[in-house]
Design a protein around this motif. Structure first.
Motif, PDB file in Angstrom:
ATOM      1  N   TYR A 262       0.843  -1.194   0.000  1.00  0.00           N
ATOM      2  CA  TYR A 262       0.000   0.000   0.000  1.00  0.00           C
ATOM      3  C   TYR A 262       0.879   1.244   0.000  1.00  0.00           C
ATOM      4  N   ASP A 263       0.361   2.324  -0.590  1.00  0.00           N
ATOM      5  CA  ASP A 263       1.088   3.597  -0.544  1.00  0.00           C
ATOM      6  C   ASP A 263       0.735   4.341   0.744  1.00  0.00           C
ATOM      7  N   ASP A 264       1.287   5.556   0.892  1.00  0.00           N
ATOM      8  CA  ASP A 264       1.109   6.310   2.127  1.00  0.00           C
ATOM      9  C   ASP A 264      -0.336   6.752   2.340  1.00  0.00           C
ATOM     10  N   GLN A 265      -1.111   6.777   1.264  1.00  0.00           N
ATOM     11  CA  GLN A 265      -2.517   7.155   1.374  1.00  0.00           C
ATOM     12  C   GLN A 265      -3.434   5.951   1.635  1.00  0.00           C
ATOM     13  N   PRO A 301      -3.284  -2.477   4.984  1.00  0.00           N
ATOM     14  CA  PRO A 301      -1.817  -2.424   4.975  1.00  0.00           C
ATOM     15  C   PRO A 301      -1.162  -3.008   6.217  1.00  0.00           C
ATOM     16  N   GLU A 302      -1.908  -3.161   7.289  1.00  0.00           N
ATOM     17  CA  GLU A 302      -1.313  -3.589   8.554  1.00  0.00           C
ATOM     18  C   GLU A 302      -1.184  -5.116   8.610  1.00  0.00           C
ATOM     19  N   PRO A 303      -0.209  -5.634   9.359  1.00  0.00           N
ATOM     20  CA  PRO A 303      -0.133  -7.078   9.592  1.00  0.00           C
ATOM     21  C   PRO A 303      -1.416  -7.569  10.260  1.00  0.00           C
ATOM     22  N   ASP A 304      -1.701  -8.872  10.128  1.00  0.00           N
ATOM     23  CA  ASP A 304      -2.888  -9.414  10.757  1.00  0.00           C
ATOM     24  C   ASP A 304      -2.642 -10.867  11.157  1.00  0.00           C
ATOM     25  N   ALA A 305      -3.599 -11.426  11.886  1.00  0.00           N
ATOM     26  CA  ALA A 305      -3.440 -12.723  12.534  1.00  0.00           C
ATOM     27  C   ALA A 305      -3.671 -13.880  11.580  1.00  0.00           C
ATOM     28  N   LEU A 306      -3.149 -15.023  11.953  1.00  0.00           N
ATOM     29  CA  LEU A 306      -3.548 -16.295  11.355  1.00  0.00           C
ATOM     30  C   LEU A 306      -4.881 -16.688  11.979  1.00  0.00           C
ATOM     31  N   TYR A 307      -5.857 -16.989  11.137  1.00  0.00           N
ATOM     32  CA  TYR A 307      -7.159 -17.429  11.641  1.00  0.00           C
ATOM     33  C   TYR A 307      -7.416 -18.854  11.185  1.00  0.00           C
ATOM     34  N   LEU A 308      -7.764 -19.726  12.114  1.00  0.00           N
ATOM     35  CA  LEU A 308      -8.164 -21.098  11.826  1.00  0.00           C
ATOM     36  C   LEU A 308      -9.668 -21.161  11.991  1.00  0.00           C
ATOM     37  N   GLN A 309     -10.355 -21.255  10.874  1.00  0.00           N
ATOM     38  CA  GLN A 309     -11.806 -21.096  10.846  1.00  0.00           C
ATOM     39  C   GLN A 309     -12.533 -22.206  11.598  1.00  0.00           C
ATOM     40  N   GLY A 310     -13.526 -21.800  12.379  1.00  0.00           N
ATOM     41  CA  GLY A 310     -14.446 -22.747  12.984  1.00  0.00           C
ATOM     42  C   GLY A 310     -15.694 -22.840  12.130  1.00  0.00           C
ATOM     43  N   HIS A 311     -16.099 -24.047  11.790  1.00  0.00           N
ATOM     44  CA  HIS A 311     -17.245 -24.220  10.901  1.00  0.00           C
ATOM     45  C   HIS A 311     -18.153 -25.334  11.406  1.00  0.00           C
ATOM     46  N   GLY A 312     -18.123 -25.542  12.735  1.00  0.00           N
ATOM     47  CA  GLY A 312     -18.983 -26.559  13.312  1.00  0.00           C
ATOM     48  C   GLY A 312     -18.503 -27.978  13.116  1.00  0.00           C
TER      49      GLY A 312
END
Length: 325
Positions: A262-265, A301-312
């Motif tokens: 991403y750029d600065d904007q 643009p920010e880092p984010d988590a690993l998500y392990l999906q719950g689907h029942g």
């Protein structure tokens, strides 16, 4: 002659798919020891058949109540060299006593005690035998390298928001507390045996890179390999080859992920990309991810988590570690 026999067997096995809507989801098995005999029949077989000893691979899918769907591949099981997306044949069968039997006008196939025998209907002659195999990923049990962030080693689920252990395994439906940009990820997963379930009800979960891009987890053993099946990037790309192993077998994902730029904007200038290995085989090679997938966090643009999906579904994970770039 060798190729003619292979094609003849393929045509002889061809039949409509057995899959239909869910009729009963209560029969779920987490331990092979408690599963019905259908589980012992289900699986992968390799061997030769015909006068020229043509090599075949076969995947047998349990459908519940002693019914099965068989998919046959000339030249062997799907792997790094053979995707078999267009070369396969299918037939339905069911248990007769302790033997699973598949029959059409030309061939009769009998499976019991880890052996698959091909018999011609006209003369009753045994034309070949295939034997049950259990493949294993060459990255199964991979040790985290120096400097890796170990998210789960069986001892604690504290690295995950909502993390819950099932013994020394991690239950689906949790986010890593640490967030990641560019990284490599290793994890191992196991789907339950749900022979009466169909489609998205059959062991559903998902590995969300940065909580934004879903790599599907599902019991898609023996299926076509679509973007909503195991190895698919949901709504974006299907895997190059369906490398899904049978349920209750441990499987691996190894992911090399490059985050979007991403750029600065805050305008996206480059899409995210990923190279993904399923059970050691490259199923996505430097794949561009043009957008996020439904269900979790929007791109940003920010880092984010690993998500392990719950689907029942009782999908479980182990040996999860990340190397930041």
């Amino acid at each position: 002659m060798k190729r003619i026999f292979a094609l003849t067997l393929a045509v002889a096995l061809l039949s409509p798919s057995a899959f239909a809507e869910d009729i009963d989801l209560k029969d779920t098995y987490l331990d092979p020891a408690t599963a019905p005999i259908d589980y012992k029949i289900q699986g992968e077989y390799e061997g030769t058949a015909g006068p020229d000893a043509v090599k075949f691979g076969v995947q047998v899918i349990a459908l519940g109540d002693g019914k099965f769907h068989l998919v046959s591949y000339a030249d062997g099981l799907p792997n790094a060299e053979r995707s078999h997306k267009d070369i396969k044949a299918e037939i339905d069968g069911e248990m007769e006593g302790e033997t699973a039997v598949f029959t059409n006008d030309l061939f009769k196939i009998e499976i019991s005690n880890g052996e698959l025998n091909v018999i011609t209907v006209a003369d009753g002659i045994l034309r070949g035998t295939l034997y049950k195999v259990q493949r294993e990923s060459d990255t199964l049990g991979a040790e985290p390298p120096a400097g890796a962030v170990v998210l789960f080693d069986g001892s604690s689920a504290d690295a995950f928001e909502g993390g819950k252990r099932m013994g020394d395994l991690l239950a689906a439906n949790c986010f890593s507390k640490e967030k990641f940009g560019d990284h490599t990820l290793h994890l191992e997963f196991r789907t339950p045996f749900k022979p009466k379930a169909r489609g998205q009800a059959r062991g559903n979960s998902g590995v969300y890179m940065q909580s934004r891009y879903e790599l599907q987890v599902l019991d898609s053993f023996g299926l076509a390999g679509k973007n909503n099946e195991c190895g698919g990037i949901y709504s974006i790309a299907e895997p190059n080859v369906n490398m899904c192993f049978p349920p209750l077998q441990w499987q691996t994902y190894d992911i090399d992920f490059t985050a979007a730029r991403y750029d600065d904007q805050g305008n996206k200038t480059k899409n995210a990309r990923a190279t993904i290995r399923h059970n050691g085989v490259v199923i996505h090679d430097d794949l561009e991810l043009p957008h996020g997938t439904p269900g979790r966090h929007p791109e940003g643009p920010e880092p984010d988590a690993l998500y392990l999906q719950g689907h029942g579904n009782p999908v479980v994970y182990r040996n999860i570690w990340v190397v930041k770039k």
